[in-house]
Design a protein around this motif. Structure first.
Motif, PDB file in Angstrom:
ATOM      1  N   LYS A   1      -8.919  68.511 -32.251  1.00  0.00           N
ATOM      2  CA  LYS A   1      -9.254  69.937 -32.322  1.00  0.00           C
ATOM      3  C   LYS A   1     -10.304  70.228 -33.393  1.00  0.00           C
ATOM      4  O   LYS A   1     -10.876  71.309 -33.420  1.00  0.00           O
ATOM      5  CB  LYS A   1      -7.989  70.763 -32.616  1.00  0.00           C
ATOM      6  N   GLN A   2     -10.508  69.272 -34.287  1.00  0.00           N
ATOM      7  CA  GLN A   2     -11.402  69.511 -35.427  1.00  0.00           C
ATOM      8  C   GLN A   2     -12.428  68.392 -35.592  1.00  0.00           C
ATOM      9  O   GLN A   2     -12.469  67.747 -36.641  1.00  0.00           O
ATOM     10  CB  GLN A   2     -10.561  69.619 -36.722  1.00  0.00           C
ATOM     11  N   PRO A   3     -13.257  68.159 -34.607  1.00  0.00           N
ATOM     12  CA  PRO A   3     -14.283  67.132 -34.783  1.00  0.00           C
ATOM     13  C   PRO A   3     -15.273  67.561 -35.869  1.00  0.00           C
ATOM     14  O   PRO A   3     -15.455  68.760 -36.095  1.00  0.00           O
ATOM     15  CB  PRO A   3     -14.970  67.078 -33.409  1.00  0.00           C
ATOM     16  N   GLY A   4     -15.876  66.607 -36.538  1.00  0.00           N
ATOM     17  CA  GLY A   4     -16.915  66.933 -37.516  1.00  0.00           C
ATOM     18  C   GLY A   4     -18.132  67.534 -36.826  1.00  0.00           C
ATOM     19  O   GLY A   4     -18.263  67.456 -35.609  1.00  0.00           O
ATOM     20  N   GLU A   5     -19.009  68.127 -37.600  1.00  0.00           N
ATOM     21  CA  GLU A   5     -20.136  68.865 -37.016  1.00  0.00           C
ATOM     22  C   GLU A   5     -21.055  67.951 -36.179  1.00  0.00           C
ATOM     23  O   GLU A   5     -21.475  68.301 -35.078  1.00  0.00           O
ATOM     24  CB  GLU A   5     -20.939  69.572 -38.114  1.00  0.00           C
ATOM     25  N   ALA A   6     -21.343  66.758 -36.710  1.00  0.00           N
ATOM     26  CA  ALA A   6     -22.223  65.833 -35.983  1.00  0.00           C
ATOM     27  C   ALA A   6     -21.572  65.389 -34.670  1.00  0.00           C
ATOM     28  O   ALA A   6     -22.215  65.330 -33.617  1.00  0.00           O
ATOM     29  CB  ALA A   6     -22.530  64.614 -36.850  1.00  0.00           C
ATOM     30  N   GLU A   7     -20.262  65.105 -34.751  1.00  0.00           N
ATOM     31  CA  GLU A   7     -19.547  64.684 -33.545  1.00  0.00           C
ATOM     32  C   GLU A   7     -19.488  65.825 -32.529  1.00  0.00           C
ATOM     33  O   GLU A   7     -19.654  65.606 -31.325  1.00  0.00           O
ATOM     34  CB  GLU A   7     -18.127  64.216 -33.905  1.00  0.00           C
ATOM     35  N   LEU A   8     -19.281  67.035 -33.016  1.00  0.00           N
ATOM     36  CA  LEU A   8     -19.215  68.185 -32.110  1.00  0.00           C
ATOM     37  C   LEU A   8     -20.533  68.356 -31.345  1.00  0.00           C
ATOM     38  O   LEU A   8     -20.535  68.700 -30.163  1.00  0.00           O
ATOM     39  CB  LEU A   8     -18.869  69.454 -32.895  1.00  0.00           C
ATOM     40  N   GLU A   9     -21.629  68.087 -32.013  1.00  0.00           N
ATOM     41  CA  GLU A   9     -22.935  68.155 -31.337  1.00  0.00           C
ATOM     42  C   GLU A   9     -22.991  67.170 -30.163  1.00  0.00           C
ATOM     43  O   GLU A   9     -23.476  67.492 -29.087  1.00  0.00           O
ATOM     44  CB  GLU A   9     -24.068  67.837 -32.317  1.00  0.00           C
TER      45      GLU A   9
END
Lengths: 119, 119, 119, 119
Positions: free
Chosen positions: A57-65
């Protein structure tokens, strides 16, 4: 001004142009596109394979991209298959929600992850 | 009358209600939803596994109905993951098309099915 | 008595007979078989989509039977593709383990689920 | 000299050592392993997505090497899941072939790609 443009229709048209400019229609049979969609679905899946549900539910910003780009790929291939088969995805989605409502009655499925065939 | 409603937003809201009524948010981590999406993508794929590309363009009417339902399932889970991760799918799709335009320049990719890393 | 029979070889031969008796070689291109394998992998995945990691270690007896059948399907298609492409799976598996040992050195990968490209 | 060693047993043991040395058992729930297997199945699939069935029979040498590595990955994860769930893959495969023989009688399925439920 026409504001009733269907968002998916715009994307469908952009994908048609994209394939047309590159002479890619020859590769875009529903069979091949369904394979490509499955590959993209797995690339999305890969981001979550070693984390647990909470962490997903909380991927890091780079991973979320990266996750966003995979979700986009899934949508693009889905729109393309629908176009090739003459299907209205929005209509199909609403029909499926309606069907799911009858397959999963609230009183029987509440709090349960069972498949409708086991309810 | 407001006609500018985003079609995916309506579906997203219907899915929220659906999950909420059944207390299913507890199952809907991005990890689990990505698995469910992959499963649905494979159910779509299954319809095309033994036919060739040409035949996949002309499924029979009964089969097309099933294919439509699988496409809808893929879209529903995709919208649900995007909702859980706070992503705008339409925006992501347009961004990906733009990216693909730079990864696959017309002159290099015309008529070729090579991956951009091999162009 | 010959005890050195390779287990996968026996299965490969049984699958050859099976396809031959049914005239199914016409459907068994590596492309189609890879699709079928992906579909079976997803059917295996489906058993675990709504349970967490801990619960997935303890499926009920009836579910375990179904899981076993899906694992078997994955293996059967994998053996069939390998046969069609003239590959020795056992050899390929040992080569991959060796490669993984160099990609994931113990000191860098201990306790970490990072991909080798990120170590 | 013991020549009756099961090939998959050797690989299973190598994978146990590999995971143990890296403290990776914490990540290797059947759920996560099934996801990883699906991802590898899709990486195999990717090699065939834009070629037709005939071309998929003759990959180039470099591509075949990559295909082999993906097949190996599928096998490794499959053996690992089977180990975690205490399943004998070889036995399961033979049982599945037997079952398939009754689901697909030669006279009904000859030359047909129909699912057993439609025969």
């Amino acid at each position: 001004m026409d504001v009733a443009v269907n968002d998916l229709t715009q994307i469908r048209d952009a994908l048609r142009r994209f394939a047309d400019e590159r002479d890619w229609d020859q590769f875009h049979s529903p069979k091949n596109l369904a394979m490509a969609l499955s590959v993209e679905a797995a690339e999305l899946l890969e981001h979550f394979q070693w984390v647990d549900g909470e962490a997903s539910k909380q991927p890091g910003e780079a991973e979320l991209e990266e996750i966003r780009a995979e979700m986009a790929d899934v949508l693009l291939y889905l729109i393309r298959i629908a176009d090739k088969l003459g299907t209205d995805l929005i209509e199909a989605a609403h029909a499926k929600i309606k069907l799911n409502e009858s397959k999963y009655p609230v009183d029987k499925s509440r709090g349960s992850s069972k498949k409708y065939t086991e309810l």
